[in-house]
Design a protein around this motif. Structure first.
Motif, PDB file in Angstrom:
ATOM      1  N   UNK A  58     -26.196  34.897 -17.177  1.00 48.27           N
ATOM      2  CA  UNK A  58     -25.318  35.901 -17.417  1.00 48.27           C
ATOM      3  C   UNK A  58     -24.969  35.656 -18.933  1.00 48.27           C
ATOM      4  N   UNK A  59     -24.190  36.708 -19.622  1.00 52.58           N
ATOM      5  CA  UNK A  59     -24.008  36.753 -21.127  1.00 52.58           C
ATOM      6  C   UNK A  59     -22.868  35.665 -21.057  1.00 52.58           C
ATOM      7  N   UNK A  60     -21.765  35.866 -20.234  1.00 53.02           N
ATOM      8  CA  UNK A  60     -20.778  34.919 -20.308  1.00 53.02           C
ATOM      9  C   UNK A  60     -20.815  34.180 -18.952  1.00 53.02           C
ATOM     10  N   UNK A  61     -20.060  32.779 -19.051  1.00 52.82           N
ATOM     11  CA  UNK A  61     -19.964  32.107 -17.853  1.00 52.82           C
ATOM     12  C   UNK A  61     -19.406  32.825 -16.677  1.00 52.82           C
ATOM     13  N   UNK A  62     -19.810  32.908 -15.639  1.00 54.56           N
ATOM     14  CA  UNK A  62     -19.272  33.549 -14.408  1.00 54.56           C
ATOM     15  C   UNK A  62     -19.969  33.012 -13.091  1.00 54.56           C
ATOM     16  N   UNK A  63     -19.071  33.380 -12.138  1.00 58.85           N
ATOM     17  CA  UNK A  63     -19.363  32.886 -10.733  1.00 58.85           C
ATOM     18  C   UNK A  63     -19.316  34.515  -9.929  1.00 58.85           C
ATOM     19  N   UNK A 135     -16.904  36.989 -11.588  1.00 66.52           N
ATOM     20  CA  UNK A 135     -15.524  36.851 -11.867  1.00 66.52           C
ATOM     21  C   UNK A 135     -15.924  35.718 -13.170  1.00 66.52           C
ATOM     22  N   UNK A 136     -14.986  35.773 -14.141  1.00 72.26           N
ATOM     23  CA  UNK A 136     -15.260  34.551 -15.377  1.00 72.26           C
ATOM     24  C   UNK A 136     -14.986  33.402 -14.785  1.00 72.26           C
ATOM     25  N   UNK A 137     -15.907  32.510 -14.968  1.00 70.55           N
ATOM     26  CA  UNK A 137     -15.943  30.990 -14.935  1.00 70.55           C
ATOM     27  C   UNK A 137     -15.268  30.282 -16.025  1.00 70.55           C
ATOM     28  N   UNK A 138     -14.334  29.295 -15.599  1.00 65.56           N
ATOM     29  CA  UNK A 138     -13.688  28.386 -16.764  1.00 65.56           C
ATOM     30  C   UNK A 138     -14.592  28.009 -17.801  1.00 65.56           C
ATOM     31  N   UNK A 139     -16.029  27.519 -17.213  1.00 67.04           N
ATOM     32  CA  UNK A 139     -16.888  26.862 -18.228  1.00 67.04           C
ATOM     33  C   UNK A 139     -18.168  26.968 -17.537  1.00 67.04           C
ATOM     34  N   UNK A 140     -19.193  26.465 -18.319  1.00 67.89           N
ATOM     35  CA  UNK A 140     -20.816  26.352 -17.624  1.00 67.89           C
ATOM     36  C   UNK A 140     -20.974  25.026 -17.244  1.00 67.89           C
ATOM     37  N   UNK A 141     -21.533  24.877 -16.091  1.00 68.29           N
ATOM     38  CA  UNK A 141     -21.841  23.481 -15.594  1.00 68.29           C
ATOM     39  C   UNK A 141     -22.557  22.726 -16.820  1.00 68.29           C
ATOM     40  N   UNK A 142     -22.416  21.547 -16.482  1.00 68.78           N
ATOM     41  CA  UNK A 142     -22.980  20.453 -17.386  1.00 68.78           C
ATOM     42  C   UNK A 142     -23.490  19.350 -16.604  1.00 68.78           C
TER      43      UNK A 142
END
Length: 145
Positions: A58-63, A135-142
């Motif tokens: 996705x373009x922005x982090x999302x779940x 919905x917007x995720x707070x961050x991308x998993x690392x």
């Protein structure tokens, strides 16, 4: 009126063999769920997990909320997942198939913290479907190397 971005297309996948399962496993990497969102219906021989799936690509982090339903389940075993801790959150690392007597075997959901959930199945019969808007995720998993 401002133009709205296109609505994300809901993912729907069916797995009936080990190759299909690899695609589903990739879509489920880094999904999170509460232990209470795991339902085993012995009489119906069905295992259901509701997860918050990370939308890789996705373009922005999302779940997105997604449901996994496994059919033809003969039994379920959990390791390091406490049934009484229904609000505990676990992170899914992968989903694997361990072949047994063809076409059956074990589907194993592996979680961070060395926990897993294994479903003994007559055959691979799994559906993954998004059931909400993203919905917007707070961050991308690392991941550590």
């Amino acid at each position: 009126m401002a133009k709205q971005p296109p609505k994300a297309k809901a993912l729907k996948l069916l797995a009936q063999d080990a190759e299909d399962l690899e695609v589903v496993a990739a879509a489920l990497q880094d999904a999170v769920l509460k232990i209470g969102d795991i339902t085993w219906e012995a009489k119906a021989r069905r295992l259901t997990l509701q997860v918050n799936r990370y939308r890789w690509g996705a373009e922005e982090p999302e779940r997105v909320r997604a449901a996994i339903q496994v059919g033809s389940v003969l039994g379920v075993q959990a390791r390091r997942l406490r049934r009484g801790a229904s609000e505990a959150v676990v992170e899914m690392l992968t989903l694997a198939f361990e072949p047994g007597e063809a076409p059956g075997g074990r589907l194993v959901f592996r979680f961070a913290g060395d926990a897993d959930l294994a479903a003994e199945v007559e055959c691979i019969d799994l559906v993954l479907a998004d059931i909400s808007d993203p919905w917007a995720a707070k961050s991308e998993p690392r991941h550590e190397d």
